[in-house]
Design a protein around this motif. Structure first.
Motif, short mmCIF file in Angstrom:
data_model
loop_
_atom_site.label_atom_id
_atom_site.label_comp_id
_atom_site.label_asym_id
_atom_site.label_seq_id
_atom_site.Cartn_x
_atom_site.Cartn_y
_atom_site.Cartn_z
N GLU A 284 4.47 -3.81 -5.34
CA GLU A 284 3.82 -2.73 -5.00
C GLU A 284 2.86 -2.47 -4.19
O GLU A 284 2.15 -1.61 -3.73
CB GLU A 284 3.33 -1.59 -6.31
N SER B 230 2.34 -7.41 -7.78
CA SER B 230 3.15 -6.62 -8.67
C SER B 230 2.59 -5.52 -9.40
O SER B 230 1.26 -5.71 -9.39
CB SER B 230 4.00 -7.49 -9.88
N ASP C 241 9.36 2.08 -16.71
CA ASP C 241 9.88 1.29 -15.54
C ASP C 241 11.12 0.47 -15.88
O ASP C 241 11.65 -0.26 -14.81
CB ASP C 241 8.69 0.36 -15.03
N ARG D 48 8.39 -6.09 -9.73
CA ARG D 48 8.07 -4.97 -9.05
C ARG D 48 6.82 -5.23 -8.06
O ARG D 48 5.74 -4.93 -8.62
CB ARG D 48 8.01 -3.77 -9.96
#
Length: 975
Positions: free
Chosen positions: A575, A584, A549, A573
């Protein structure tokens, strides 16, 4: 001769009083008044003229420092100043003939070298203030540039033996350790220093040496003058200049970061990367870096206590630093050196590939790999839906479900961040990354030795087996241990019997490293995982591989138009969402304070069920005949006063405003539109045309089409008319409308947010819309209300923003909350206005009003009603607003709290009289809040207003956490 610390054993600072310092400065040609500055071993004074202006800094060197050393310091400073014009440097002041203003003078401490140095205004980074990642990176960048510049510098005055030189750290600590009075602290320093010195055994002879400043601490990094957020751009105090290990130039500033509020070891990584970009680190230097940080910390502690004993109470600078130095030591040793080293190597891309784990025998001989179910507990796992991850028993519950379904065993993998270990409303990231694997067998299972080895520890439910390069740790309640301590076993020998359904934890530790905790925080996971190994091969399964990632943000920039920006410099990030939380991929739960799109809460089960059910049946366009679009349109129209009874369904707020303008212009036949300045309405042609927010378009006012006419922003806090004078906005705007009409350009529409959203939730002055609507209608125009942000109960006391003003628009534009994240917008008007659209053609939106969109819209209305979310906005919003207002009693940066219900704005200003916007401070505050577990962002033309518009389901506990966290962040940033 140059100084040798060990020949002196102590270097007391010169004893010089301010009046004597003024006399010395006059001898150097700089007469003035002297103010004492802090120093550990020198004497420093600020020289001022009679008018208070600063003339320079008088530096009186320690008597032990010779002329060659002073000369080297001045040459190094001038070399850096010449090579790095972006840096300000505290160079020696020179007389008109070019000679340095320096001389050897007599003091009560003996002859000393005194010289006048350039004063750098702006102050230093001294103090406990939190430092943002940008500031931390700037510190590393500065150190890298200094190191690169001094790489080739040679001078006899560099050959010194200083107590600050890490090459002598073992001797310094041993010599000065008795000065630590507290036995526990003394033992801790001795142990840590010895361990760090041993960690350098393989590197010491390989580390390159060069000239180093050796004191690029927060005390000696000067920040730009007047900058609201500290950014180092100056270097002072070359008194410790010497030849030493080059990497020490980075270790010193890293250690000085560790006493700042909210800074812990992993937070130094931006400085390391920035240094590396300026002056690349060798692998051997990267491996030596954290041991040097620990040694620097230990040296600071022992030297500080020695100097305090030598100088007594006369050296306030030294005494004030004692607590700070101990804080540095505690932080430097809070994470094992080997973990930090592995973490730094990973961040720098210098980590070596891991060796594959190849067992000589399976851990479970009677369980085939195909019989194992691998348990997904990540943020992407379906089993974590509907808030299941908040259940403390979720891991065992899901494992039992797999066993009940026929799996012979269940394995929760190593290294995969577990959402099940997350925590909400936490200022620190939780430990979510497992350093081992968990096993639940369906039947009693025999655990066997995967290699030859020796049993080094046996405790109830625990076995530790030393297998040369790896150490195996088995932990399980109620396990029957079959071996004794110090037993020698062969691969395949029985170690324990694990009862059916009981969880066992299997950990593989690299030889000679400290015992890993069962779970680690994501920030330290790369460091910890480098010292462990995946046990999956012991079960015949492939090792777990984390997805790559690291390049995801770069991939976004390459394929996703960059004008579609993202929050934060280094965004987490995200999600998953649940209610008022965002999560995250590393399992960090953030409190969501900005998401008015998800009005009823993230991932609401009712919306999920409704969408899933409808997608199974039908999703097409609204030109087909089906019930859901009719049901939703009727319900929406019923929420509005007469004569607003006709609905258009679209996909977004931008489309809604665009259509609203077209309806008004089409119905009136008049193309001119009046809009408020500093407002944002959307990105389509018409909605953008009436948007004048400077943050969305810096050239907004200069690039408006000729048919757009703007009136003053009716901001009662920072506009032209403030407070009680805000009543003047409406008559002025009415005059502007009348003037347009008199010029033959009577507006067909007046467009405005009913509650001023872009400014941070500022209420319009009382009667404002009533007067404007009347003026526009008097000249044949229509009133368009932009309710995209404030509608749907967010204001608490009113379902629609225009209700607060006591008016009824001709056209209402809605979106955001309508779909709870699903693309859904609407325009509601009278049948008469709607029918006039036929004069322009026909209207059609492929997915506006689709069966799925209509079902979503109705479901959101159900939830708003059934969960009393408008009432929640009243109750929780009032509590939140009161808490935010209370912050203003302690933090001068807080200017005002705007808004109503759960549509609030906290305006931050540098001065409550001038209302100078605190733009940079607000940006830094948002970054700090992210680190503390809160997502909040700025708004307004000056980006100095925190927009506070969370999901309407937010509760009192969450708003109290937000207020307390904001209080903490403001304190840490010195506001």
């Amino acid at each position: 001769m140059t100084v040798d610390f060990f020949a002196h054993a102590a270097l007391p600072a010169p004893q010089v009083r301010p009046e004597e310092a003024a006399r010395i400065a006059a001898l150097l040609g700089v007469p003035g008044q002297a103010e004492e500055l802090g120093s550990q071993q020198d004497a420093n004074f600020l020289l001022r003229a009679e008018d208070g202006s600063v003339l320079g800094v008088l530096k009186i060197a320690n008597p032990a420092f010779g002329a060659a050393e002073i000369e080297a310091q001045d040459e190094a400073a001038e070399r850096i100043a010449a090579a790095c014009p972006e840096l300000r440097v505290g160079t020696v002041l020179r007389a008109e003939d070019g000679s340095p203003r320096a001389a050897v003078v007599d003091t009560v401490s003996g002859p000393v070298t005194a010289r006048m140095l350039r004063h750098l205004p702006g102050g230093t980074l001294t103090g406990s203030r939190h430092l943002s990642p940008r500031t931390v990176a700037a510190i590393g960048r500065t150190a890298g540039r200094v190191s690169a510049t001094l790489r080739e510098f040679r001078h006899p005055g560099l050959d010194r033996v200083l107590q600050w030189d890490p090459r002598h750290a073992d001797r310094v600590v041993a010599l000065l350790l008795p000065h630590i009075q507290d036995p526990a602290q003394r033992a801790a320093v001795a142990t840590a220093a010895a361990g760090a010195w041993r960690a350098l055994d393989e590197q010491r002879e390989q580390l390159p040496c060069q000239a180093v400043h050796m004191d690029l601490t927060d005390d000696n990094l000067v920040v730009a003058e007047g900058g609201p957020v500290p950014t180092p751009d100056g270097v002072i105090d070359f008194g410790d200049l010497s030849t030493s290990w080059a990497v020490g130039e980075l270790a010193v500033p890293l250690s000085s970061l560790l006493h700042h509020d909210g800074i812990e070891p992993h937070d130094v990584l931006p400085a390391v990367l920035a240094f590396h970009a300026e002056r690349p680190l060798l692998p051997v230097e990267a491996r030596a870096l954290w041991p040097l940080v620990v040694l620097r910390a230990a040296t600071l502690v022992v030297c500080g206590r020695q100097q305090a004993a030598i100088d007594g109470e006369s050296n306030g600078y030294v005494h004030a630093a004692l607590e700070r130095e101990w804080r540095i030591f505690e932080q430097a040793t809070s994470v094992p050196t080997e973990v930090m080293t592995a973490l730094l190597l990973d961040g720098l891309g210098l980590a070596l590939p891991r060796k594959a784990v190849v067992p000589a025998a399976p851990l479970l001989a009677d369980l085939a790999p195909a019989e194992l179910a691998v348990l997904d507990l990540s943020v992407d796992a379906d089993a974590m839906d509907r808030g299941a991850w908040l259940d403390a028993e979720v891991e065992d519950r899901i494992a039992r479900q797999h066993l009940a379904a026929g799996a012979a065993g269940v394995l929760a993998p190593y290294g995969q961040a577990r959402l099940s270990r997350s925590r909400v409303l936490s200022a620190a990231s939780p430990a979510t990354v497992p350093t081992g694997a968990d096993l639940w067998p369906a039947r009693d299972a025999v655990l066997r030795a995967p290699w030859d080895g020796r049993v080094v520890r046996v405790e109830p439910g625990r076995i530790v087996l030393d297998c040369a390069e790896l150490t195996l740790r088995l932990q399980a309640d109620r396990a029957e241990v079959l071996v004794g301590e110090d037993a020698t076993v062969d691969a395949g020998d029985r170690l324990a019997i694990l009862p059916a359904g009981v969880r066992a934890r299997v950990t593989l530790q690299r030889g000679g490293t400290s015992e890993a905790p069962d779970f680690v925080r994501p920030e330290y996971a790369p460091g910890r995982l480098a010292l462990t190994a995946d046990p999956a091969p012991l079960f015949g399964l492939p090792a777990h591989e984390e997805p790559a990632d690291a390049t995801l943000l770069a991939r976004r920039a390459a394929s996703f138009a960059s004008v579609q920006g993202h929050y934060y410099d280094q965004p987490p990030r995200i999600e998953r969402g649940w209610r008022h939380h965002l999560v995250s991929d590393q399992g960090r739960a953030y409190l969501d304070i900005v998401n008015n799109v998800s009005a009823i809460g993230h991932a609401h089960p009712a919306v999920e069920r409704a969408v899933t059910r409808q997608l199974r049946r039908l999703n097409t366009n609204s030109r087909f005949h089906y019930a859901s679009v009719v049901d939703f349109s009727e319900r929406l129209a019923a929420l509005l006063p007469a004569p607003l009874d006709t609905v258009f369904l679209v996909n977004s707020g931008s489309e809604a405003v665009d259509l609203g303008i077209r309806l008004a212009v089409g119905a009136t036949g008049r193309p001119d539109v009046v809009a408020l300045r500093e407002a944002y309405h959307g990105w389509t042609y018409a909605s953008d045309a009436v948007s004048t927010s400077l943050q969305d378009n810096p050239n907004a006012l200069a690039t408006r089409p000729v048919w757009v006419h703007t009136v003053d922003s009716p901001n009662s806090y920072r506009g032209r008319h403030r407070g009680a004078e805000a009543h003047r906005y409406a008559p002025e705007a009415v005059r502007a409308v009348d003037e347009l009409a008199a010029a033959g350009r009577a507006p067909g529409a007046f467009v405005a947010e009913s509650y001023y959203g872009n400014a941070g939730g500022v209420a319009l002055p009382d009667g404002y819309l009533e007067q404007l609507y009347a003026a526009v209608r008097r000249h044949g125009g229509l009133a368009v209300a932009d309710e995209v942000q404030v509608g749907y109960g967010r204001l608490g006391h009113w379902f629609w923003g225009f209700e607060q003003q006591g008016v009824v628009p001709d056209i209402v534009c809605v979106a955001k909350a309508m779909g709870n994240g699903h693309p859904l917008g609407a325009v509601i008007t009278s049948k008469g206005v709607a029918d006039r659209y036929r004069d322009q053609g026909y209207f059609f939106s492929s997915t506006g009003g689709s069966p799925v969109s209509s079902v979503v819209g109705s479901t959101v209305l159900d939830v708003l009603r059934d969960e009393d979310l408008q009432g929640n906005a009243v109750r929780v919003g009032a509590r939140l607003k009161a808490g935010l207002a209370a912050l203003g009693e302690h933090h001068p940066l807080v200017g005002a709290v705007h808004g109503s219900g759960l549509y609030l704005g906290l305006e931050l200003v540098r001065d409550r009289t001038t209302l100078e916007p605190a733009t940079e401070e607000t940006a830094e505050l948002c970054e700090r809040m992210l680190g503390l577990g809160v997502v909040v962002q700025p708004t307004g033309d000056h980006l100095n207003v925190l927009k506070i518009k969370p999901p309407l389901c937010i509760d009192a506990e969450a708003t109290d956490f937000f207020t307390a966290t904001l209080d903490r962040a403001l304190r840490e940033l010195g506001h």
